[in-house]
Design an enzyme around this catalytic site. Structure first.
Site, PDB file in Angstrom:
ATOM      1  N   ASN A  32     -21.406 -36.951  24.405  1.00 24.01           N
ATOM      2  CA  ASN A  32     -22.509 -36.251  23.720  1.00 24.01           C
ATOM      3  C   ASN A  32     -21.969 -35.721  22.382  1.00 24.01           C
ATOM      4  O   ASN A  32     -22.017 -34.529  22.086  1.00 24.01           O
ATOM      5  CB  ASN A  32     -23.074 -35.108  24.587  1.00 24.01           C
ATOM      6  CG  ASN A  32     -24.349 -34.538  23.995  1.00 24.01           C
ATOM      7  OD1 ASN A  32     -24.460 -33.344  23.772  1.00 24.01           O
ATOM      8  ND2 ASN A  32     -25.318 -35.381  23.704  1.00 24.01           N
ATOM      9  N   LEU A  33     -21.442 -36.652  21.622  1.00 24.44           N
ATOM     10  CA  LEU A  33     -20.646 -36.301  20.449  1.00 24.44           C
ATOM     11  C   LEU A  33     -21.468 -35.633  19.351  1.00 24.44           C
ATOM     12  O   LEU A  33     -22.600 -36.035  19.075  1.00 24.44           O
ATOM     13  CB  LEU A  33     -19.963 -37.553  19.897  1.00 24.44           C
ATOM     14  CG  LEU A  33     -19.060 -38.288  20.891  1.00 24.44           C
ATOM     15  CD1 LEU A  33     -18.384 -39.483  20.212  1.00 24.44           C
ATOM     16  CD2 LEU A  33     -18.010 -37.365  21.505  1.00 24.44           C
ATOM     17  N   HIS A  37     -16.796 -32.965  17.334  1.00 28.41           N
ATOM     18  CA  HIS A  37     -15.999 -34.068  17.880  1.00 28.41           C
ATOM     19  C   HIS A  37     -15.577 -35.033  16.760  1.00 28.41           C
ATOM     20  O   HIS A  37     -14.435 -35.494  16.705  1.00 28.41           O
ATOM     21  CB  HIS A  37     -16.800 -34.870  18.910  1.00 28.41           C
ATOM     22  CG  HIS A  37     -17.217 -34.110  20.123  1.00 28.41           C
ATOM     23  ND1 HIS A  37     -18.532 -33.841  20.401  1.00 28.41           N
ATOM     24  CD2 HIS A  37     -16.511 -33.580  21.145  1.00 28.41           C
ATOM     25  CE1 HIS A  37     -18.623 -33.184  21.555  1.00 28.41           C
ATOM     26  NE2 HIS A  37     -17.406 -33.012  22.024  1.00 28.41           N
ATOM     27  N   GLN A 155      -8.582 -23.226  26.329  1.00 29.80           N
ATOM     28  CA  GLN A 155      -8.211 -24.597  26.732  1.00 29.80           C
ATOM     29  C   GLN A 155      -7.059 -25.118  25.880  1.00 29.80           C
ATOM     30  O   GLN A 155      -6.107 -25.720  26.388  1.00 29.80           O
ATOM     31  CB  GLN A 155      -9.426 -25.498  26.585  1.00 29.80           C
ATOM     32  CG  GLN A 155      -9.144 -26.976  26.713  1.00 29.80           C
ATOM     33  CD  GLN A 155     -10.408 -27.798  26.650  1.00 29.80           C
ATOM     34  OE1 GLN A 155     -11.164 -27.836  27.606  1.00 29.80           O
ATOM     35  NE2 GLN A 155     -10.657 -28.464  25.540  1.00 29.80           N
ATOM     36  N   VAL A 178     -16.357 -26.198  14.265  1.00 32.45           N
ATOM     37  CA  VAL A 178     -17.446 -26.631  13.377  1.00 32.45           C
ATOM     38  C   VAL A 178     -18.722 -25.917  13.842  1.00 32.45           C
ATOM     39  O   VAL A 178     -19.015 -25.881  15.042  1.00 32.45           O
ATOM     40  CB  VAL A 178     -17.611 -28.162  13.423  1.00 32.45           C
ATOM     41  CG1 VAL A 178     -18.792 -28.609  12.573  1.00 32.45           C
ATOM     42  CG2 VAL A 178     -16.321 -28.840  12.962  1.00 32.45           C
ATOM     43  N   SER A 188     -22.025 -29.322  23.124  1.00 31.31           N
ATOM     44  CA  SER A 188     -22.933 -30.217  23.852  1.00 31.31           C
ATOM     45  C   SER A 188     -23.933 -29.407  24.657  1.00 31.31           C
ATOM     46  O   SER A 188     -25.033 -29.880  24.942  1.00 31.31           O
ATOM     47  CB  SER A 188     -22.132 -31.129  24.778  1.00 31.31           C
ATOM     48  OG  SER A 188     -21.191 -31.852  24.012  1.00 31.31           O
ATOM     49  N   ARG A 189     -23.558 -28.190  25.051  1.00 29.81           N
ATOM     50  CA  ARG A 189     -24.455 -27.362  25.883  1.00 29.81           C
ATOM     51  C   ARG A 189     -25.561 -26.693  25.051  1.00 29.81           C
ATOM     52  O   ARG A 189     -26.501 -26.161  25.629  1.00 29.81           O
ATOM     53  CB  ARG A 189     -23.650 -26.324  26.651  1.00 29.81           C
ATOM     54  CG  ARG A 189     -22.778 -26.963  27.732  1.00 29.81           C
ATOM     55  CD  ARG A 189     -22.171 -25.947  28.682  1.00 29.81           C
ATOM     56  NE  ARG A 189     -21.629 -26.580  29.873  1.00 29.81           N
ATOM     57  CZ  ARG A 189     -20.349 -26.884  30.063  1.00 29.81           C
ATOM     58  NH1 ARG A 189     -19.464 -26.613  29.124  1.00 29.81           N
ATOM     59  NH2 ARG A 189     -19.952 -27.463  31.179  1.00 29.81           N
TER      60      ARG A 189
HETATM   61  P1  AMP Z   1     -15.884 -31.490  24.995  1.00 31.13           P
HETATM   62  O1  AMP Z   1     -16.557 -32.804  24.798  1.00 31.13           O
HETATM   63  O2  AMP Z   1     -16.812 -30.315  24.969  1.00 31.13           O
HETATM   64  O3  AMP Z   1     -14.934 -31.490  26.157  1.00 31.13           O
HETATM   65  O4  AMP Z   1     -14.976 -31.281  23.702  1.00 31.13           O
HETATM   66  C1  AMP Z   1     -14.040 -32.258  23.312  1.00 31.13           C
HETATM   67  C2  AMP Z   1     -13.196 -31.686  22.211  1.00 31.13           C
HETATM   68  O5  AMP Z   1     -14.019 -31.316  21.106  1.00 31.13           O
HETATM   69  C3  AMP Z   1     -12.436 -30.412  22.636  1.00 31.13           C
HETATM   70  O6  AMP Z   1     -11.140 -30.430  22.082  1.00 31.13           O
HETATM   71  C4  AMP Z   1     -13.286 -29.322  22.038  1.00 31.13           C
HETATM   72  O7  AMP Z   1     -12.560 -28.128  21.776  1.00 31.13           O
HETATM   73  C5  AMP Z   1     -13.745 -29.983  20.751  1.00 31.13           C
HETATM   74  N1  AMP Z   1     -14.940 -29.315  20.230  1.00 31.13           N
HETATM   75  C6  AMP Z   1     -16.074 -29.022  20.902  1.00 31.13           C
HETATM   76  N2  AMP Z   1     -16.944 -28.352  20.114  1.00 31.13           N
HETATM   77  C7  AMP Z   1     -16.339 -28.224  18.905  1.00 31.13           C
HETATM   78  C8  AMP Z   1     -16.722 -27.621  17.656  1.00 31.13           C
HETATM   79  N3  AMP Z   1     -17.878 -27.011  17.504  1.00 31.13           N
HETATM   80  N4  AMP Z   1     -15.832 -27.678  16.640  1.00 31.13           N
HETATM   81  C9  AMP Z   1     -14.633 -28.302  16.780  1.00 31.13           C
HETATM   82  N5  AMP Z   1     -14.225 -28.892  17.919  1.00 31.13           N
HETATM   83  C10 AMP Z   1     -15.060 -28.849  18.974  1.00 31.13           C
END
Ligand code: AMP
Length: 281
Positions: A32-33, A37, A155, A178, A188-189
């Site tokens: 759900n990029l 991401h 994390q 971001v 994504s949420r």
């Molecule tokens: P997820 O798909 O939520 O597991 O996130 C995958 C990666 O994207 C993780 O390293 C997250 O910390 C990063 N990520 C998620 N949201 C953001 C954001 N708003 N800005 C930067 N990195 C993000």
């Protein structure tokens, strides 16, 4: 871009690149990029000749009453966005490929202390699930470098500690969060939010900014943690926690600490949002 679902195929593809002396970067995601991401993928391209993005909604990191089934899965769109960026491999294994003996029988990786506080206290087992799947992905891909968002600050620290404790030869890079124009951290949420709650959602970031200003003006951290809870309630949230911690260790703030982080988690309806802000004082 190669779309790969099997570990054996992934390994043989990467082995050729490694044999040719190319550096490999890994960006683990649950799909759900969004722009957050994609910023990681672009930074990865600056770090290595080959970029592997994994998409895996990891059941091991979801609690029994959490949103595993509802988690947004938008594979076609994700694939198109990654191909447009020039990503080399999209690795999207099925659950059986990652956990062939089932989840209960899976060997686990636990980073003690860091995993039981803050989000770990509210989501028991979550960071064991995260550390385990990231360790497995590291072993599948064997990247030179892996990139993570500071959005998930706890994390990132769990992964840094795992890499240090297990002597994994992988550089870990953390990238800034971001945000939307109103300050809401991309997640994504966020898609779960009703229009009304989306209107309130930037209140989480605004609360972090208020705490940051007061910290820099000299207000004690413990006082601000307490004040932030009713402020979030007033903004329409059901707060989980607001904590001011040492940015290096997530330990409670000592007078000598200069690098701090304010972390918060709060619900809007059923949606749990997290955010954090670094502060230097
Ligand atoms: P997820 O798909 O939520 O597991 O996130 C995958 C990666 O994207 C993780 O390293 C997250 O910390 C990063 N990520 C998620 N949201 C953001 C954001 N708003 N800005 C930067 N990195 C993000």
């Amino acid at each position: 871009m190669h779309h790969i679902t099997q570990i054996a195929e992934l390994r043989s593809k990467i082995a050729k690149w490694r044999f040719a002396g190319e550096r490999i970067a890994l960006v683990p995601t649950m799909g759900n990029l969004h722009r957050g991401h994609l910023a990681l993928v672009q930074a990865a391209q600056q770090q290595a000749q080959r970029v592997v993005v994994s998409i895996f909604v990891n059941p091991l990191q979801f609690g029994a009453n959490e949103d595993l089934d509802a988690y947004p899965r938008t594979f076609e769109q994700d694939q198109q966005q990654l191909a447009a960026l020039g990503c080399d491999v999209l690795f999207a294994p099925p659950v059986f490929e990652v956990y062939p003996h089932g989840q209960t029988a899976q060997t686990r990786v636990e980073v003690p202390e860091l995993s039981d506080i803050l989000c770990g206290a509210s989501r028991p087992g979550h960071f064991v699930g995260v550390a385990t799947v990231v360790c497995k992905l590291f072993n599948m891909v064997q990247p030179n470098v892996a990139l993570f968002g500071e959005k998930d600050f706890q994390q990132l620290l769990v992964i840094r500690r795992m890499v240090a404790d297990l002597n994994l030869p992988i550089d870990i890079i953390g990238l800034p969060t971001v945000r939307e124009a109103d300050g809401l951290a991309l997640s994504s949420r966020n898609g779960y939010l009703s229009t009304e709650d989306r209107g309130r959602a930037s209140g989480l970031y605004q609360t972090l900014c208020s705490v940051s200003r007061a910290l820099q003006a000299g207000t004690p951290a413990a006082e601000l943690e307490q004040l932030a809870i009713p402020a979030l309630r007033l903004a329409g949230f059901q707060p989980d926690y607001v904590a001011v911690r040492s940015a290096a260790t997530l330990a409670p703030v000592m007078p000598s600490d200069t690098e701090l982080v304010i972390l918060a988690a709060a619900y809007l309806g059923h949606t749990r949002l997290i955010d954090n802000l670094r502060v230097r004082r």
